[in-house]
Design a protein around this motif. Structure first.
Motif, mmCIF file in Angstrom:
data_model
loop_
_atom_site.group_PDB
_atom_site.id
_atom_site.type_symbol
_atom_site.label_atom_id
_atom_site.label_comp_id
_atom_site.label_asym_id
_atom_site.label_seq_id
_atom_site.Cartn_x
_atom_site.Cartn_y
_atom_site.Cartn_z
ATOM 1 N N THR A 270 0.866 -1.110 -0.018
ATOM 2 C CA THR A 270 0.049 -0.053 -0.090
ATOM 3 C C THR A 270 0.751 1.449 -0.134
ATOM 4 O OG1 THR A 270 -0.238 -0.194 2.456
ATOM 5 C CG2 THR A 270 -1.939 -1.336 1.039
ATOM 6 N N MET A 271 1.910 1.130 0.671
ATOM 7 C CA MET A 271 2.919 2.388 0.569
ATOM 8 C C MET A 271 3.504 2.350 -0.684
ATOM 9 S SD MET A 271 5.285 2.367 4.177
ATOM 10 C CE MET A 271 6.107 3.548 3.607
ATOM 11 N N GLY A 272 3.718 1.358 -1.362
ATOM 12 C CA GLY A 272 4.106 1.483 -3.078
ATOM 13 C C GLY A 272 3.205 1.960 -3.446
ATOM 14 N N LEU A 273 2.075 1.489 -3.543
ATOM 15 C CA LEU A 273 0.699 2.006 -4.297
ATOM 16 C C LEU A 273 0.677 3.712 -4.295
ATOM 17 C CD1 LEU A 273 -1.665 1.712 -6.197
ATOM 18 C CD2 LEU A 273 -2.806 1.274 -4.163
ATOM 19 N N SER A 274 0.812 4.100 -2.833
ATOM 20 C CA SER A 274 0.606 5.435 -2.531
ATOM 21 C C SER A 274 1.696 6.479 -3.180
ATOM 22 C CB SER A 274 0.808 5.690 -1.265
ATOM 23 O OG SER A 274 -0.242 5.135 -0.194
ATOM 24 N N ARG A 275 3.123 5.747 -3.334
ATOM 25 C CA ARG A 275 3.982 6.296 -4.020
ATOM 26 C C ARG A 275 3.936 6.429 -5.582
ATOM 27 N NH1 ARG A 275 9.787 5.521 -1.623
ATOM 28 N NH2 ARG A 275 9.288 5.457 0.855
ATOM 29 N N PRO B 238 -6.933 -5.230 -16.062
ATOM 30 C CA PRO B 238 -8.182 -4.741 -16.005
ATOM 31 C C PRO B 238 -9.383 -5.572 -16.346
ATOM 32 C CG PRO B 238 -6.687 -3.089 -16.688
ATOM 33 C CD PRO B 238 -5.897 -4.214 -16.740
ATOM 34 N N ASP B 239 -8.971 -6.493 -17.183
ATOM 35 C CA ASP B 239 -9.970 -7.684 -17.656
ATOM 36 C C ASP B 239 -9.951 -8.891 -16.805
ATOM 37 O OD1 ASP B 239 -7.451 -8.845 -18.278
ATOM 38 O OD2 ASP B 239 -7.791 -9.345 -20.139
ATOM 39 N N GLY B 240 -9.377 -8.812 -15.549
ATOM 40 C CA GLY B 240 -9.148 -10.000 -14.661
ATOM 41 C C GLY B 240 -8.317 -10.909 -14.649
ATOM 42 N N SER B 241 -7.500 -10.724 -15.730
ATOM 43 C CA SER B 241 -6.408 -11.828 -16.023
ATOM 44 C C SER B 241 -5.212 -11.622 -15.235
ATOM 45 C CB SER B 241 -6.063 -12.096 -17.357
ATOM 46 O OG SER B 241 -5.510 -10.656 -18.038
ATOM 47 N N PRO B 242 -4.466 -12.664 -14.772
ATOM 48 C CA PRO B 242 -3.258 -12.456 -14.028
ATOM 49 C C PRO B 242 -2.080 -11.956 -14.740
ATOM 50 C CG PRO B 242 -3.406 -14.706 -14.468
ATOM 51 C CD PRO B 242 -4.719 -14.081 -14.922
ATOM 52 N N LEU B 243 -1.429 -10.900 -14.015
ATOM 53 C CA LEU B 243 -0.301 -10.311 -14.630
ATOM 54 C C LEU B 243 1.077 -10.856 -14.001
ATOM 55 C CD1 LEU B 243 -1.331 -6.641 -15.563
ATOM 56 C CD2 LEU B 243 -1.038 -8.248 -16.964
ATOM 57 N N GLY B 244 1.326 -10.514 -12.840
ATOM 58 C CA GLY B 244 2.277 -11.085 -12.241
ATOM 59 C C GLY B 244 2.466 -10.871 -10.419
ATOM 60 N N ILE B 245 3.306 -11.187 -9.995
ATOM 61 C CA ILE B 245 3.569 -11.094 -8.533
ATOM 62 C C ILE B 245 4.230 -9.855 -8.202
ATOM 63 C CG2 ILE B 245 4.570 -12.127 -6.290
ATOM 64 C CD1 ILE B 245 3.817 -14.706 -7.716
ATOM 65 N N ILE B 246 3.888 -8.963 -7.267
ATOM 66 C CA ILE B 246 4.502 -7.769 -6.880
ATOM 67 C C ILE B 246 5.742 -8.008 -5.733
ATOM 68 C CG2 ILE B 246 4.310 -5.297 -6.152
ATOM 69 C CD1 ILE B 246 3.173 -5.772 -8.923
ATOM 70 N N PRO B 247 7.019 -7.364 -6.097
ATOM 71 C CA PRO B 247 7.828 -8.015 -4.907
ATOM 72 C C PRO B 247 7.950 -7.132 -3.859
ATOM 73 C CG PRO B 247 8.915 -6.541 -6.745
ATOM 74 C CD PRO B 247 7.042 -6.777 -7.222
ATOM 75 N N THR B 248 7.064 -7.590 -2.836
ATOM 76 C CA THR B 248 6.962 -6.654 -1.396
ATOM 77 C C THR B 248 8.165 -6.642 -0.785
ATOM 78 O OG1 THR B 248 6.020 -8.400 -0.334
ATOM 79 C CG2 THR B 248 4.372 -7.139 -1.249
ATOM 80 N N ASP B 249 9.064 -7.806 -1.044
ATOM 81 C CA ASP B 249 10.442 -7.798 -0.522
ATOM 82 C C ASP B 249 11.613 -6.707 -0.785
ATOM 83 O OD1 ASP B 249 10.421 -9.151 -2.880
ATOM 84 O OD2 ASP B 249 12.349 -10.060 -2.365
ATOM 85 N N GLY C 178 10.097 -0.491 -4.534
ATOM 86 C CA GLY C 178 10.330 -1.944 -5.513
ATOM 87 C C GLY C 178 8.749 -1.919 -6.032
ATOM 88 N N VAL C 179 7.705 -1.841 -4.857
ATOM 89 C CA VAL C 179 6.605 -2.131 -5.583
ATOM 90 C C VAL C 179 6.023 -0.937 -6.605
ATOM 91 C CG1 VAL C 179 4.042 -1.942 -4.580
ATOM 92 C CG2 VAL C 179 5.912 -3.450 -3.252
ATOM 93 N N ALA C 180 6.293 0.405 -6.036
ATOM 94 C CA ALA C 180 6.134 1.453 -7.025
ATOM 95 C C ALA C 180 6.674 1.372 -8.259
ATOM 96 C CB ALA C 180 6.378 2.780 -6.220
ATOM 97 N N ALA C 181 7.929 0.900 -8.192
ATOM 98 C CA ALA C 181 8.587 0.639 -9.575
ATOM 99 C C ALA C 181 8.075 -0.414 -10.460
ATOM 100 C CB ALA C 181 10.050 0.197 -9.389
ATOM 101 N N GLU C 182 7.623 -1.445 -9.943
ATOM 102 C CA GLU C 182 6.844 -2.544 -10.642
ATOM 103 C C GLU C 182 5.555 -2.246 -10.949
ATOM 104 O OE1 GLU C 182 7.487 -6.420 -11.929
ATOM 105 O OE2 GLU C 182 8.783 -4.942 -11.151
ATOM 106 N N LEU C 183 4.923 -1.278 -10.369
ATOM 107 C CA LEU C 183 3.499 -0.738 -10.878
ATOM 108 C C LEU C 183 3.744 0.271 -12.039
ATOM 109 C CD1 LEU C 183 1.822 -0.043 -7.433
ATOM 110 C CD2 LEU C 183 1.229 -1.832 -9.055
ATOM 111 N N GLU C 184 4.843 0.849 -12.074
ATOM 112 C CA GLU C 184 5.180 1.824 -13.232
ATOM 113 C C GLU C 184 5.538 0.854 -14.522
ATOM 114 O OE1 GLU C 184 8.280 4.306 -12.050
ATOM 115 O OE2 GLU C 184 7.159 5.438 -10.924
ATOM 116 N N ARG C 185 5.857 -0.209 -14.267
ATOM 117 C CA ARG C 185 5.967 -0.824 -15.437
ATOM 118 C C ARG C 185 4.605 -1.658 -16.081
ATOM 119 N NH1 ARG C 185 10.655 -2.191 -11.850
ATOM 120 N NH2 ARG C 185 12.639 -1.287 -12.774
ATOM 121 N N TRP C 186 3.880 -2.061 -15.073
ATOM 122 C CA TRP C 186 2.582 -2.669 -15.449
ATOM 123 C C TRP C 186 1.561 -1.998 -15.993
ATOM 124 C CZ3 TRP C 186 2.782 -7.598 -16.939
ATOM 125 C CH2 TRP C 186 3.669 -8.410 -16.413
#
Length: 211
Positions: free
Chosen positions: A95-100, A185-196, A201-209
């Motif tokens: 959630t912090m990554g999402l906020s960033r 957005p169509d409900g299909s799986p994309l990936g696993i977000i690296p919370t570690d 890292g979460v924010a960076a991954e969201l930027e790529r997807w």
């Protein structure tokens, strides 16, 4: 790095014990897709068969379906509110990554919906769930249901959840999948977000997807 090492945190005790497992529901990637996602940090789930329609109850007491989030990317995590360690840590990180990500890309902020699904409906009342999700992000939605409904959703999303024997006080722990999934957005799986990789890292991954 092989895919088994990428899933080294797939099943863990919330007290801190972990075990490396593969996600059995994953299918083969479509021809031409790379083995991993847009970065080396996450795991590509495109082409897998996890996910699917469900109906659960939100932290506001409302019925919610998976299809209600159509048109949005979905960050989804399975855990329980009385978890002493891993669940709140993972939820805080994603959630912090999402906020960033929202701060950096306000035009895309509303396209990502964070979701927390309780695997412990016996203890996670609507009130407890509401208090938990409100502590992390204003748009985080908590979902719960009957034991049968939760078991079906966990299985459909390629996870596992097991109630462990209670201690002398009656408190029990849950052994469960501890992954943060991203769905399209169509409900299909994309990936696993690296919370570690922490919030950055979460924010960076969201930027790529997210587009």
């Amino acid at each position: 790095m092989n895919i088994l090492s990428k899933f080294s945190r797939a099943v863990a005790f919330c007290a801190g014990l972990g075990a490396a497992v593969a996600l059995s529901a994953c299918g083969e990637l479509p021809a031409g897709e790379e083995a991993y996602g847009p970065s080396a940090d996450g795991v590509d789930l495109r082409g897998s068969t996890i996910g699917g329609e469900f109906e659960l109850t939100s932290n506001k007491g409302e019925k919610v379906k998976w299809s209600d989030f159509d048109g949005q990317y979905r960050l989804i995590y399975f855990g329980f509110t009385s978890c002493p360690d891993i669940c709140p840590t993972d939820v805080q990180r994603f959630t912090m990554g999402l906020s960033r990500f929202e701060e950096a890309h306000p035009d895309l902020a509303g396209k990502v919906q964070p979701i927390f699904v309780s695997i412990d409906p016996a203890r996670d009342t609507i009130e407890a769930l509401d208090q938990f999700v409100n502590a992390f992000h204003p748009r985080l939605i908590g979902l719960t249901g009957s034991e049968e409904e939760i078991a079906a959703v966990v299985a459909a999303f390629g996870g596992s959840a097991t109630k462990l024997p209670p201690d002398e006080t009656g408190w029990y722990n849950m052994q469960h999948t501890t992954l943060t999934y991203l769905f399209a957005p169509d409900g299909s799986p994309l990936g696993i977000i690296p919370t570690d990789k922490q919030a950055e890292g979460v924010a960076a991954e969201l930027e790529r997807w997210v587009r």
